[in-house]
Write an enzyme that holds these catalytic residues in place. Structure first.
Site, PDB file in Angstrom:
ATOM      1  N   HIS A 212       0.672  -1.209  -0.057  1.00 18.26           N
ATOM      2  CA  HIS A 212      -0.048   0.131   0.032  1.00 18.26           C
ATOM      3  C   HIS A 212       0.984   1.325   0.019  1.00 18.26           C
ATOM      4  CE1 HIS A 212      -3.295  -2.141   2.422  1.00 18.26           C
ATOM      5  NE2 HIS A 212      -3.887  -2.198   1.115  1.00 18.26           N
ATOM      6  N   ARG A 273      -8.092 -11.139   5.996  1.00 18.29           N
ATOM      7  CA  ARG A 273      -6.894 -11.763   6.340  1.00 18.29           C
ATOM      8  C   ARG A 273      -6.424 -11.337   7.876  1.00 18.29           C
ATOM      9  NH1 ARG A 273      -3.945  -7.796   2.253  1.00 18.29           N
ATOM     10  NH2 ARG A 273      -5.190  -8.188   0.616  1.00 18.29           N
TER      11      ARG A 273
END
Ligand code: AMP
Length: 431
Positions: A212, A273
């Site tokens: 990210h 996740r």
């Protein structure tokens, strides 16, 4: 022209006259003073694209092709000038997907020829130790992206295929790869090193890379511009809370810590996740639950996080379940917030002094309850939120802390496509 904001990440309607999928809609001209940049994000079964004015920052058009290579029809949605066009048809592979997208530019608009495309910017997930900057794609670069497949088996092959196909279909435009890991190349060794056998780690590239990065870099830079303060002076914590989620500590514009590691599995609790987990959970499940490594991989990436605990990976549904008294949903939110607060505290210790904490991405921009819960009771650290400033969904950068607080807390909508477009244009112009 609509101001540069970012829209609801829930996605626009699927009708042919739906809303725009981004708030950064362009004015009447598709040809900006500096042309446009086509940004491509190729996943294993999807292709997202956006045509961007890199200087003004408006999204001229955007779209997504889903269910590539899957049985049954693929789903295509193309948005231009506030209208969405959808199609259902089989999409055999990425070549077919990109041809479909280019076909929609021809058919619905805007014409790519008129848009004066100066570069194609490709999002690439893993740059490994090799790529710390965006690069012009050559055959050699493409080979190196494929060589990094062991580090990102789901992402890099799809990214490379997207690049390959796009180069064939748009051979006259420079193609630039922009890496999700690049911003974290500045991590100090103490932050990037796993405490395992050094020779094994070095031989297999086992270290913390971070992901990210485009978003963390964009948001931390935007914070400085919005506050009118030099980036070099600011110690920041950025919380990118989307379906994937990561935190970073940024000192003077350079990343010094981040929550994702060798892969995007480490760190915060995410939609599906697990984030941080005792590695021995893997041994336990393989030895005692009869699970294969692939099954544990799938468990931790796809059936964990808030979905694993509550059955829901979307925060809007999660809140509805909580309102209905669903206990696992409440537990999922509590676990999510607890992990985030631990990271905020840890990064305050890493930085020593925190000037700004910013929330971004789908949950960070839209979920005022999560923001309030993360910051609750931290006045002793100098962190606080003003309930009125925090209320609601945020589409423009906004300060949500009270004036008296030592640390400025903000919501700053991320814009990875614009960041990729600008980096791609810079590289293309420097050829
Ligand atoms: P992203 O990965 O940044 O697109 O974020 C997607 C996630 O943002 C979704 O899975 C939702 O959990 C969350 N989200 C989107 N819209 C809202 C909303 N209005 N309120 C709460 N969460 C939202």
């Amino acid at each position: 022209m609509t101001p540069p904001t970012r829209d609801d990440t829930s996605g626009a309607g699927t009708s042919s006259t739906g809303t725009s999928s981004t708030g950064r809609t362009a004015g009447s001209s598709v040809r900006g003073a500096h042309g446009s940049v086509l940004v491509l994000n190729s996943g294993s079964s999807s292709l997202k694209y956006q045509l961007v004015h890199p200087v003004g920052g408006e999204a001229i058009a955007s779209g997504i092709v889903e269910r590539i290579g899957e049985s049954g029809p693929g789903h295509v949605k193309h948005t231009f000038a506030g209208n969405s066009t959808t199609r259902e048809s089989p999409v055999a592979d990425h070549d077919a997907a990109l041809r479909l997208a280019i076909g929609l530019f021809d058919e619905v608009g805007p014409s790519l020829a008129e848009a004066d495309v100066r570069a194609v910017g490709h999002r690439v997930v893993h740059g490994g130790a090799r790529f710390g900057e965006p690069v012009l794609v050559t055959d050699e670069v493409l080979r190196q992206i494929r060589d990094l497949t062991p580090l990102a088996p789901l992402h890099n092959p799809a990214n490379a295929t997207g690049i390959e196909v796009a180069r064939e279909l748009m051979p006259d435009v420079p193609h630039v790869a922009v890496f999700d890991t690049a911003f974290f190349r500045t991590l100090p060794e103490a932050a990037s090193t796993y405490a395992i056998d050094r020779a094994v780690a070095q031989q297999h590239g086992v270290r913390r890379y971070g992901f990210h990065g485009t978003s963390h870099q964009y948001v931390s830079g935007k914070v400085a511009r919005v506050l009118g303060r030099p980036l070099e002076d600011l110690n920041q914590i950025v919380l990118h809370l989307g379906n994937g989620a990561s935190a970073s500590a940024v000192r003077g514009g350079e990343a010094v810590e981040t929550s994702m590691g060798l892969t995007p599995l480490e760190g915060l609790v995410m939609g599906t996740r697990s984030g941080d987990i005792d590695p021995a959970v893997v041994f336990h499940l393989v030895r005692n639950a009869g699970m294969s490594i692939d099954e544990v991989d799938e468990l931790l990436n796809k059936r964990s996080g808030i979905k694993g605990i509550s059955g829901e990976n979307d925060f809007r549904e999660l809140h509805e379940k909580i309102a209905d008294g669903d206990r696992p949903a409440k537990l999922a939110l509590d676990v999510y917030v607890h992990r985030l607060r631990k990271y905020v505290g840890a990064y305050a210790a890493v930085l020593g002094r925190v000037d700004v904490i910013s929330f971004t991405a789908g949950v960070g921009e839209n979920d005022d309850e999560v923001r309030a819960a993360v910051m609750a009771g931290l006045e002793g650290f100098g962190f606080a939120i003003d309930p009125e400033r925090n209320a609601g969904r945020v589409k423009e950068p906004r300060v949500i802390s009270p004036d008296w607080a030592r640390t400025t807390v903000m919501v700053v909508p991320t814009d990875e496509e614009l960041a990729i477009a600008r980096q791609a244009l810079t590289v293309a112009q420097g050829r």
